[in-house]
Design an enzyme around this catalytic site. Structure first.
Site, mmCIF file in Angstrom:
data_model
loop_
_atom_site.group_PDB
_atom_site.id
_atom_site.type_symbol
_atom_site.label_atom_id
_atom_site.label_comp_id
_atom_site.label_asym_id
_atom_site.label_seq_id
_atom_site.Cartn_x
_atom_site.Cartn_y
_atom_site.Cartn_z
ATOM 1 N N HIS A 66 -12.895 4.817 2.032
ATOM 2 C CA HIS A 66 -13.537 5.727 1.089
ATOM 3 C C HIS A 66 -14.776 5.101 0.461
ATOM 4 C CE1 HIS A 66 -10.416 9.102 0.301
ATOM 5 N NE2 HIS A 66 -10.307 8.645 1.538
ATOM 6 N N GLY A 117 -22.354 3.780 1.938
ATOM 7 C CA GLY A 117 -22.149 2.553 2.701
ATOM 8 C C GLY A 117 -21.155 1.636 2.019
ATOM 9 N N ASP A 167 -20.526 -0.719 -0.169
ATOM 10 C CA ASP A 167 -21.230 -1.348 -1.286
ATOM 11 C C ASP A 167 -20.390 -1.455 -2.549
ATOM 12 O OD1 ASP A 167 -21.041 1.285 -2.015
ATOM 13 O OD2 ASP A 167 -23.191 1.613 -2.319
ATOM 14 N N SER A 208 -19.195 0.826 -4.291
ATOM 15 C CA SER A 208 -19.501 1.861 -5.284
ATOM 16 C C SER A 208 -18.240 2.561 -5.776
ATOM 17 C CB SER A 208 -20.481 2.888 -4.708
ATOM 18 O OG SER A 208 -19.938 3.528 -3.563
ATOM 19 N N HIS A 248 -2.924 5.949 9.489
ATOM 20 C CA HIS A 248 -1.843 6.761 8.926
ATOM 21 C C HIS A 248 -0.488 6.396 9.511
ATOM 22 C CE1 HIS A 248 -4.528 10.275 7.298
ATOM 23 N NE2 HIS A 248 -4.762 9.115 6.708
ATOM 24 N N THR A 249 -0.441 5.326 10.262
ATOM 25 C CA THR A 249 0.849 4.772 10.680
ATOM 26 C C THR A 249 1.584 4.167 9.482
ATOM 27 O OG1 THR A 249 1.939 3.219 12.181
ATOM 28 C CG2 THR A 249 -0.143 2.517 11.259
ATOM 29 N N ASP A 292 4.076 8.431 8.504
ATOM 30 C CA ASP A 292 4.853 8.153 9.721
ATOM 31 C C ASP A 292 6.308 8.032 9.304
ATOM 32 O OD1 ASP A 292 6.135 7.161 11.941
ATOM 33 O OD2 ASP A 292 4.977 5.309 12.065
ATOM 34 N N THR A 350 8.474 4.701 11.282
ATOM 35 C CA THR A 350 8.272 3.314 10.819
ATOM 36 C C THR A 350 7.189 3.323 9.741
ATOM 37 O OG1 THR A 350 6.696 2.962 12.638
ATOM 38 C CG2 THR A 350 8.976 2.244 12.998
#
EC number: 1.11.1.7
Length: 322
Positions: free
Chosen positions: A69, A75, A77, A79, A196-197, A242, A245
């Site tokens: 995110h 970029g 940085d 932020s 998202h595992t 998931d 696991t």
């Protein structure tokens, strides 16, 4: 008066200088950037990350997401780490982050420890990038060499956070274009989605999917998820991305998609008769291929528009401008 030849040479010289400047900007990101100025920085960051994840396994997913995110907005940085002030509209309050972005305290802790040994040297942007790598490794995922030398922004953008970050309801074409706008390929997008595992999602993000009775979701899976996510209320109830696991970085996420057991709509669209089906199938059959591509995609993501050289600052505290 300059002749055409002299004019051409002058323009060529200017172009060469601009090209050299650009190359030097990218060259300033290096795995050895702190070898002389703060040789123990990476070990110090790793210790903070491992301690945090040993206390709460879910934090690994939170740190990887926090880095993602950050990089997609202005970029890589740092932020996203800036707090709200009269002059800064914090990205923390943007809809994709509000109530879900986590790990800020872990990055501040790591920064505090690094400042003790090398004050004013290591950026928060680099600490967050390294922390994402260490988080992956801590839960059985790949590790990779992190290029360093990023500097910290003095600004943030709530607006960009709400427009540039991909969402949990996005269709496949929007996901592909969103990642492409950051220089990431479709294959990179699928590999990065494999994060998202691990991690969890709030009920309101997948409620419509599990009550849709659609053909793209396994009925038994939907029934199981409904137990913790009623049709009304309990918006913040959590479910693992998931189910098999949830705390181990592996390729089960992709196996789940083939079985129509993706929790979020933006997960399942990766395997729903579209252009990414073959990539999902490949990763479901080869944990090695997924691991390798995930590491490569994380490196590419870490290269998105870094501040370097004389641009940006080295923050003393990650949540505020010096």
């Amino acid at each position: 008066m300059n002749t055409p030849t002299q004019s051409f040479r002058a323009k060529a010289a200017i172009f060469s200088l601009l090209l050299l400047s650009c190359m030097q900007c990218h060259a300033q990101l290096s795995a050895t950037f702190y070898d002389n100025t703060c040789p123990n920085a990476l070990n110090t960051i790793r210790t903070s990350v491992r301690q945090a994840i040993s206390s709460e396994r879910r934090m690994a997913a939170s740190l990887i997401r926090l880095h993602f995110h950050d990089c997609f907005v202005q970029g890589c940085d740092a932020s996203i780490l800036l707090d709200e002030t009269p002059s800064i509209e914090s990205e923390k309050t943007a809809l994709p982050n509000l109530g879900s972005a986590r790990g800020f305290g872990i990055i501040e802790d790591a920064k505090r420890e690094v400042e003790k040994i090398c004050p004013g040297v290591v950026s928060c942007a680099d600490i967050l990038t390294v922390a994402a790598r260490d988080a992956s490794a801590a839960v059985g995922g790949p590790s990779w060499t992190v290029k360093l030398g990023r500097r910290d922004s003095t600004t943030a953008s709530k607006t960009l956070a709400e427009t540039d970050l991909p969402g949990p309801f996005d269709p496949l074409n929007r996901l592909i274009s969103s990642f492409a706008s950051k220089g990431l390929s479709t294959r990179d997008m699928v590999a990065l989605s494999g994060a998202h595992t691990i991690g969890q999602a709030q009920c309101f993000l997948f409620r419509d999917r599990i009550y849709s009775n659609g053909t793209d979701i396994d009925a038994g899976f939907a029934s199981t998820r409904r137990r913790q996510c009623p049709q009304e209320g309990e918006n913040g109830n959590l479910a693992p991305l998931d189910l098999v696991t949830p705390n181990q970085f592996d390729n089960n996420y992709f196996k789940n998609l083939i079985q129509k057991k993706g929790l979020l709509q933006s997960d399942q669209v990766l395997f729903n008769g579209g252009s990414t089906d073959n990539i999902v199938s490949e990763y479901s059959n080869s944990a090695r291929a997924f691991s390798s591509d995930f590491a490569a995609a994380m490196i590419k993501m870490g290269d998105i528009s870094p501040l370097s050289g004389q641009n940006g600052i080295i923050r003393k505290v990650c949540g505020s401008v010096n």
